[in-house]
Design an enzyme around this catalytic site. Structure first.
Site, short mmCIF file in Angstrom:
data_model
loop_
_atom_site.label_atom_id
_atom_site.label_comp_id
_atom_site.label_asym_id
_atom_site.label_seq_id
_atom_site.Cartn_x
_atom_site.Cartn_y
_atom_site.Cartn_z
N GLN A 129 0.85 -1.20 0.00
CA GLN A 129 0.00 0.00 0.00
C GLN A 129 0.89 1.25 0.00
OE1 GLN A 129 -1.55 0.79 3.82
NE2 GLN A 129 -3.13 2.23 3.16
N GLY A 130 0.96 1.94 -1.13
CA GLY A 130 1.78 3.15 -1.24
C GLY A 130 0.93 4.40 -1.05
N SER A 132 1.15 6.57 2.35
CA SER A 132 1.84 7.57 3.18
C SER A 132 3.10 8.10 2.51
CB SER A 132 2.25 6.96 4.52
OG SER A 132 1.14 6.40 5.15
N SER A 164 4.67 -1.24 3.95
CA SER A 164 4.82 -2.63 4.43
C SER A 164 4.86 -3.57 3.24
CB SER A 164 3.62 -3.01 5.32
OG SER A 164 3.30 -1.96 6.20
N GLU A 247 -9.24 -1.52 5.99
CA GLU A 247 -8.03 -1.74 6.80
C GLU A 247 -8.39 -1.81 8.29
OE1 GLU A 247 -5.12 1.43 6.60
OE2 GLU A 247 -3.51 0.08 7.17
N GLU A 379 -4.69 9.45 17.91
CA GLU A 379 -5.33 10.78 17.95
C GLU A 379 -6.33 10.92 16.79
OE1 GLU A 379 -2.04 10.26 18.13
OE2 GLU A 379 -1.76 10.72 20.26
C1 LIG Z 1 4.39 -0.09 11.44
C2 LIG Z 1 3.84 0.83 10.41
C3 LIG Z 1 3.39 0.31 9.19
C4 LIG Z 1 2.87 1.16 8.22
N1 LIG Z 1 2.51 0.64 6.99
C5 LIG Z 1 2.09 1.48 6.01
C6 LIG Z 1 1.83 0.99 4.69
O1 LIG Z 1 1.98 -0.20 4.40
N2 LIG Z 1 1.45 1.87 3.74
C7 LIG Z 1 1.27 3.20 4.00
O2 LIG Z 1 0.90 3.93 3.10
N3 LIG Z 1 1.54 3.71 5.24
C8 LIG Z 1 1.95 2.89 6.24
N4 LIG Z 1 2.24 3.38 7.50
C9 LIG Z 1 2.19 4.83 7.71
C10 LIG Z 1 1.08 5.30 8.65
O3 LIG Z 1 -0.17 5.24 8.01
C11 LIG Z 1 1.44 6.72 9.12
O4 LIG Z 1 2.65 6.63 9.86
C12 LIG Z 1 0.36 7.32 9.97
O5 LIG Z 1 -0.78 7.63 9.20
C13 LIG Z 1 0.84 8.62 10.69
O6 LIG Z 1 1.40 9.50 9.79
P1 LIG Z 1 2.83 10.17 10.08
O7 LIG Z 1 3.78 9.08 10.44
O8 LIG Z 1 3.15 11.03 8.93
O9 LIG Z 1 2.62 11.05 11.40
P2 LIG Z 1 1.94 12.50 11.46
O10 LIG Z 1 0.70 12.49 10.65
O11 LIG Z 1 2.97 13.51 11.13
O12 LIG Z 1 1.54 12.61 12.98
C14 LIG Z 1 2.47 13.00 14.00
C15 LIG Z 1 1.70 13.15 15.31
O13 LIG Z 1 0.72 14.22 15.19
C16 LIG Z 1 -0.58 13.74 15.51
N5 LIG Z 1 -1.58 14.39 14.65
C17 LIG Z 1 -1.49 14.60 13.31
N6 LIG Z 1 -2.61 15.20 12.85
C18 LIG Z 1 -3.45 15.35 13.91
C19 LIG Z 1 -4.76 15.87 14.10
N7 LIG Z 1 -5.46 16.35 13.06
N8 LIG Z 1 -5.31 15.83 15.34
C20 LIG Z 1 -4.62 15.33 16.41
N9 LIG Z 1 -3.35 14.82 16.29
C21 LIG Z 1 -2.78 14.82 15.07
C22 LIG Z 1 -0.52 12.24 15.21
O14 LIG Z 1 -1.51 11.54 15.95
C23 LIG Z 1 0.89 11.88 15.66
O15 LIG Z 1 0.94 11.69 17.06
C24 LIG Z 1 2.76 2.55 8.49
C25 LIG Z 1 3.20 3.07 9.72
C26 LIG Z 1 3.75 2.22 10.67
C27 LIG Z 1 4.26 2.81 11.97
#
Ligand SMILES: Cc1cc2nc3c(=O)[nH]c(=O)nc-3n(C[C@H](O)[C@H](O)[C@H](O)COP(=O)(O)OP(=O)(O)OC[C@H]3O[C@@H](n4cnc5c(N)ncnc54)[C@H](O)[C@@H]3O)c2cc1C
Length: 396
Positions: A129-130, A132, A164, A247, A379
């Site tokens: 899944q591409g 993020s 992933s 999901e 969150e």
């Molecule tokens: C183990 C793992 C597997 C993953 N696998 C995939 C995958 O296969 N494909 C894929 O596409 N993605 C994948 N992801 C990505 C995942 O979907 C993102 O990490 C997640 O959506 C959070 O985005 P970010 O890391 O950019 O954090 P950010 O969005 O930058 O968030 C940082 C912090 O700010 C908080 N925050 C952000 N916006 C708000 C808001 N509006 N209100 C309150 N708090 C807020 C968040 O809760 C977090 O604590 C994976 C992530 C992990 C850790």
């Protein structure tokens, strides 16, 4: 509401149980999964999924004409319960089965369904899944990868992160911006990308568990055929919501049974581990934490029934899946923390590859850090639960 099996459901459950007993490899031990070298693990789980498919147990609720079993969502849930209870191997193609496949079923053309679905079930083609990107996780609609139409092809450029299984995948569900002038939710298109296309670079990310199951992906002038899109151009956001609902919803049921199994094992660990000369289970503070976990896991089970009822009525998973994912991820963290605490110094210091009893709990403890981030952070899920499950006013 009556949660007991009807006679037909009980017969279905018996059939699965017998099949699993006869087919789970004799030398299979789930607690050893993280000790198997990565390439062997992929081969082993791919073989297992192929066996499930041949037995008619992959895609239980998928249409028969595309290789599924055409069974009900209740039967799918019973299957998930039995797989978790018997600690059967997981299928390798989790994103294909839980996200890409259901989205193609909902939004794909007949040709796309024919082309992709059966190979997802048999694990001949693994999916990733591409979605993020650096800077576009919670704010997914802010993604910056682009796709530009050039004759009969799209040319894709951009960077994805946390993908992933990308290192073993043949296909990717991929979001790219196709209209940079439209409001951010309106200019996104949903692509099905062949991972062998020239210009795709996959770089592994090593986690604190020691494994490298997630990746960064770099797309440089990747050319894909014009028909590689799912749904209409610039309608990708709506289709991506289907993927995210699946999901959090479809996968949730299996996860909740997994949490029950892990909690029962934790209770076993507390009974057999001594703390201050007595079984840890007799320590009142540990008993209290186990009781809280029991309440959480039960509430998860009941919420899943509620979500399943909604899913059966509407044909789509609802926002209750976000509540399940939230409870599950935070409970698994508390469960892993308590296990490592019960194990005492051994939980932190003993070599994970020397002692399988410690290894499982260390793995749960470390891996569960990511649970509250992947598939929507806690969150973000609390916002969804507040607005869409409880009907509270939208935050400004
Ligand atoms: C183990 C793992 C597997 C993953 N696998 C995939 C995958 O296969 N494909 C894929 O596409 N993605 C994948 N992801 C990505 C995942 O979907 C993102 O990490 C997640 O959506 C959070 O985005 P970010 O890391 O950019 O954090 P950010 O969005 O930058 O968030 C940082 C912090 O700010 C908080 N925050 C952000 N916006 C708000 C808001 N509006 N209100 C309150 N708090 C807020 C968040 O809760 C977090 O604590 C994976 C992530 C992990 C850790």
């Amino acid at each position: 509401m009556d949660f007991r099996d009807s006679p037909e459901e009980a017969a279905f459950r018996k059939e699965i149980r017998e099949w699993l007993e006869a087919n789970i490899p004799a030398d299979w031990d789930r607690s050893q999964l993280s000790l198997i070298p990565p390439e062997d693990r992929v081969d082993m789980l791919r073989d297992w999924q192929r066996r499930l498919h041949e037995g008619g147990w992959a895609g239980i609720s998928w249409p028969k004409e595309y290789g599924g079993r055409g069974a009900t969502l209740i039967e799918q849930a019973i299957f998930n319960q039995e797989v978790a209870r018997q600690k059967a191997p997981p299928p390798i193609n989790v994103i294909g089965l839980g996200m890409a496949g259901p989205t193609i079923i909902n939004h794909g053309s007949h040709e796309q369904k024919n082309r992709y679905l059966e190979k997802i079930l048999s694990a001949e083609e693994i999916w990733c899944q591409g979605f993020s990107e650096p800077g576009a996780g919670s704010d997914l609609a802010g993604l910056r990868s682009t796709a530009i139409l050039d004759g009969d092809s799209w040319i894709i450029n951009g960077q994805k992160v946390w993908t992933s299984l990308a290192h073993v995948s043949q296909w990717c569900i991929f979001l790219a911006r196709t209209d940079t002038t439209a409001p951010k939710h309106k200019g996104i298109t949903y692509f099905l990308v062949d991972m062998s296309s020239p210009g795709i670079e996959v770089r592994p990310l090593r986690q604190i568990t020691g494994s490298a199951d997630f990746n960064e992906m770099f797309f440089t002038d990747v050319r894909v055929p014009r028909e590689s899109i799912l749904g209409e151009v610039n309608d990708g956001w709506r289709i991506a919501m289907t993927t995210l609902l699946h999901e959090r919803g479809t996968l949730g049921f299996a996860l909740s049974v997994g949490a029950r199994v892990a909690l029962d094992e934790l209770i076993g660990l507390a009974r057999e581990t001594k703390k201050n000369g007595k079984p840890a289970f007799e320590d009142p503070t540990i008993r209290q934490r186990l009781a809280s976990l029991h309440v959480e896991v039960e509430s998860l089970r009941l919420n899943n029934y509620r979500a399943l009822t909604g899913f059966m009525k509407s044909g789509m998973p609802g926002p209750e899946g976000s509540l399940s994912k939230l409870i599950w991820s935070e409970s698994m963290q508390r469960l892993g923390d308590l296990a490592v605490e019960i194990l005492g110094p051994a939980g932190m210091l003993e070599r994970w590859d020397a002692n399988p009893r410690v290894n499982t709990w260390q793995f749960i403890h470390l891996r569960s850090r990511g649970h509250t981030i992947e598939a929507g952070t806690s969150e973000i899920l609390r916002n969804i639960v507040a607005e869409r499950v409880l009907g509270l006013p939208k935050h400004k």
